[in-house]
Design an enzyme around this catalytic site. Structure first.
Site, PDB file in Angstrom:
ATOM      1  N   ASP A  30       0.855  -1.190   0.000  1.00 21.96           N
ATOM      2  CA  ASP A  30       0.000   0.000   0.000  1.00 21.96           C
ATOM      3  C   ASP A  30       0.896   1.248   0.000  1.00 21.96           C
ATOM      4  O   ASP A  30       1.861   1.317   0.755  1.00 21.96           O
ATOM      5  CB  ASP A  30      -0.913  -0.002   1.236  1.00 21.96           C
ATOM      6  CG  ASP A  30      -2.067   0.978   1.096  1.00 21.96           C
ATOM      7  OD1 ASP A  30      -3.219   0.526   1.027  1.00 21.96           O
ATOM      8  OD2 ASP A  30      -1.803   2.209   1.056  1.00 21.96           O
ATOM      9  N   ASN A  85     -12.830  -3.293   2.551  1.00 15.70           N
ATOM     10  CA  ASN A  85     -13.760  -2.165   2.619  1.00 15.70           C
ATOM     11  C   ASN A  85     -14.689  -2.246   1.410  1.00 15.70           C
ATOM     12  O   ASN A  85     -14.220  -2.444   0.286  1.00 15.70           O
ATOM     13  CB  ASN A  85     -12.986  -0.847   2.601  1.00 15.70           C
ATOM     14  CG  ASN A  85     -12.088  -0.689   3.820  1.00 15.70           C
ATOM     15  OD1 ASN A  85     -12.423  -1.162   4.902  1.00 15.70           O
ATOM     16  ND2 ASN A  85     -10.947  -0.051   3.653  1.00 15.70           N
ATOM     17  N   VAL A  94     -10.947   2.832  -3.624  1.00 19.08           N
ATOM     18  CA  VAL A  94     -10.527   2.326  -4.938  1.00 19.08           C
ATOM     19  C   VAL A  94     -11.481   1.198  -5.306  1.00 19.08           C
ATOM     20  O   VAL A  94     -11.563   0.182  -4.593  1.00 19.08           O
ATOM     21  CB  VAL A  94      -9.061   1.829  -4.919  1.00 19.08           C
ATOM     22  CG1 VAL A  94      -8.693   1.232  -6.276  1.00 19.08           C
ATOM     23  CG2 VAL A  94      -8.106   2.969  -4.561  1.00 19.08           C
ATOM     24  N   HIS A  98     -10.173  -5.445  -3.409  1.00 17.43           N
ATOM     25  CA  HIS A  98      -8.865  -5.697  -2.789  1.00 17.43           C
ATOM     26  C   HIS A  98      -9.046  -5.966  -1.303  1.00 17.43           C
ATOM     27  O   HIS A  98      -9.984  -5.474  -0.680  1.00 17.43           O
ATOM     28  CB  HIS A  98      -7.915  -4.507  -2.999  1.00 17.43           C
ATOM     29  CG  HIS A  98      -8.465  -3.209  -2.487  1.00 17.43           C
ATOM     30  ND1 HIS A  98      -9.381  -2.468  -3.195  1.00 17.43           N
ATOM     31  CD2 HIS A  98      -8.249  -2.535  -1.336  1.00 17.43           C
ATOM     32  CE1 HIS A  98      -9.702  -1.391  -2.505  1.00 17.43           C
ATOM     33  NE2 HIS A  98      -9.025  -1.409  -1.356  1.00 17.43           N
ATOM     34  N   MET A  99      -8.122  -6.750  -0.761  1.00 17.61           N
ATOM     35  CA  MET A  99      -8.120  -7.095   0.663  1.00 17.61           C
ATOM     36  C   MET A  99      -6.869  -6.489   1.292  1.00 17.61           C
ATOM     37  O   MET A  99      -5.779  -6.609   0.745  1.00 17.61           O
ATOM     38  CB  MET A  99      -8.085  -8.620   0.773  1.00 17.61           C
ATOM     39  CG  MET A  99      -8.007  -9.165   2.174  1.00 17.61           C
ATOM     40  SD  MET A  99      -7.845 -10.974   2.110  1.00 17.61           S
ATOM     41  CE  MET A  99      -9.526 -11.421   1.700  1.00 17.61           C
ATOM     42  N   HIS A 100      -7.056  -5.795   2.412  1.00 20.27           N
ATOM     43  CA  HIS A 100      -5.911  -5.244   3.143  1.00 20.27           C
ATOM     44  C   HIS A 100      -5.351  -6.313   4.086  1.00 20.27           C
ATOM     45  O   HIS A 100      -6.122  -7.023   4.742  1.00 20.27           O
ATOM     46  CB  HIS A 100      -6.339  -4.049   4.007  1.00 20.27           C
ATOM     47  CG  HIS A 100      -6.845  -2.870   3.229  1.00 20.27           C
ATOM     48  ND1 HIS A 100      -6.112  -1.716   3.055  1.00 20.27           N
ATOM     49  CD2 HIS A 100      -8.013  -2.659   2.583  1.00 20.27           C
ATOM     50  CE1 HIS A 100      -6.811  -0.850   2.339  1.00 20.27           C
ATOM     51  NE2 HIS A 100      -7.976  -1.400   2.041  1.00 20.27           N
TER      52      HIS A 100
HETATM   53  P1  AMP Z   1      -9.788   1.258   0.214  1.00 26.64           P
HETATM   54  O1  AMP Z   1     -10.036   2.471   1.058  1.00 26.64           O
HETATM   55  O2  AMP Z   1     -10.096  -0.030   0.903  1.00 26.64           O
HETATM   56  O3  AMP Z   1     -10.433   1.368  -1.161  1.00 26.64           O
HETATM   57  O4  AMP Z   1      -8.225   1.197   0.022  1.00 26.64           O
HETATM   58  C1  AMP Z   1      -7.530   1.747  -1.032  1.00 26.64           C
HETATM   59  C2  AMP Z   1      -6.075   1.645  -0.656  1.00 26.64           C
HETATM   60  O5  AMP Z   1      -5.310   1.737  -1.838  1.00 26.64           O
HETATM   61  C3  AMP Z   1      -5.610   2.758   0.281  1.00 26.64           C
HETATM   62  O6  AMP Z   1      -5.062   2.177   1.465  1.00 26.64           O
HETATM   63  C4  AMP Z   1      -4.550   3.491  -0.538  1.00 26.64           C
HETATM   64  O7  AMP Z   1      -3.470   3.915   0.237  1.00 26.64           O
HETATM   65  C5  AMP Z   1      -4.134   2.430  -1.549  1.00 26.64           C
HETATM   66  N1  AMP Z   1      -3.639   2.927  -2.809  1.00 26.64           N
HETATM   67  C6  AMP Z   1      -4.177   3.908  -3.590  1.00 26.64           C
HETATM   68  N2  AMP Z   1      -3.454   4.070  -4.714  1.00 26.64           N
HETATM   69  C7  AMP Z   1      -2.448   3.156  -4.648  1.00 26.64           C
HETATM   70  C8  AMP Z   1      -1.342   2.824  -5.510  1.00 26.64           C
HETATM   71  N3  AMP Z   1      -1.152   3.466  -6.673  1.00 26.64           N
HETATM   72  N4  AMP Z   1      -0.504   1.846  -5.126  1.00 26.64           N
HETATM   73  C9  AMP Z   1      -0.689   1.199  -3.945  1.00 26.64           C
HETATM   74  N5  AMP Z   1      -1.706   1.457  -3.093  1.00 26.64           N
HETATM   75  C10 AMP Z   1      -2.557   2.426  -3.437  1.00 26.64           C
END
Ligand code: AMP
Ligand code: ZN
Length: 112
Positions: A30, A85, A94, A98-100
């Site tokens: 991230d 999320n 985004v 995706h999974m954190h």
């Molecule tokens: P969410 O809020 O679950 O949609 O998480 C989106 C995550 O993507 C956030 O933690 C951002 O920091 C991360 N993110 C956004 N753009 C990028 C990128 N280009 N490369 C890596 N992580 C990203």
């Protein structure tokens, strides 16, 4: 999806630190880490969110990859958190599933 940043990372159009790739999945760092270990595990195929994905095998592999990465990163025993999320109130920013994977600090007591 031409305007999706994670699709661009998958295609190599946008840079990212790739940690692992396998069976239609990719794990990246991230860019704005919320913990010492903060990885994102995503399908290479575009799904807008968890709600659009009915592929149970793929979802299972995402969890398995999270478990494997936690072990590889040396945080499995100490503990880690996985979360997806979903949509606005879920904090999704985004819109590519995706999974954190978060670890490396005490996360208990926080929900996000
Ligand atoms: P969410 O809020 O679950 O949609 O998480 C989106 C995550 O993507 C956030 O933690 C951002 O920091 C991360 N993110 C956004 N753009 C990028 C990128 N280009 N490369 C890596 N992580 C990203
Ligand atoms: Zn996408």
């Amino acid at each position: 999806m031409s305007d999706c940043i994670f699709c661009k990372i998958v295609s190599g159009e946008m840079p990212a630190t790739i940690i692992e790739e396998s069976e239609g999945l990719i794990a990246i760092k991230d860019v704005h880490p919320q913990a010492p270990v903060h990885l994102l595990i995503m399908p290479k195929r575009h799904f807008r969110s968890l709600l659009e994905c009915d592929d149970e095998a793929l979802l299972g592999r995402m969890l398995s990859m999270a478990k494997g990465l936690a072990e590889e990163q040396g945080v499995a025993a100490g503990g880690f958190r996985v979360l997806i999320n979903t949509n606005k109130d879920g904090g999704q920013t985004v819109f590519h599933l995706h999974m954190h994977l978060l670890a490396g600090r005490q996360l208990a007591g926080e929900m996000g």
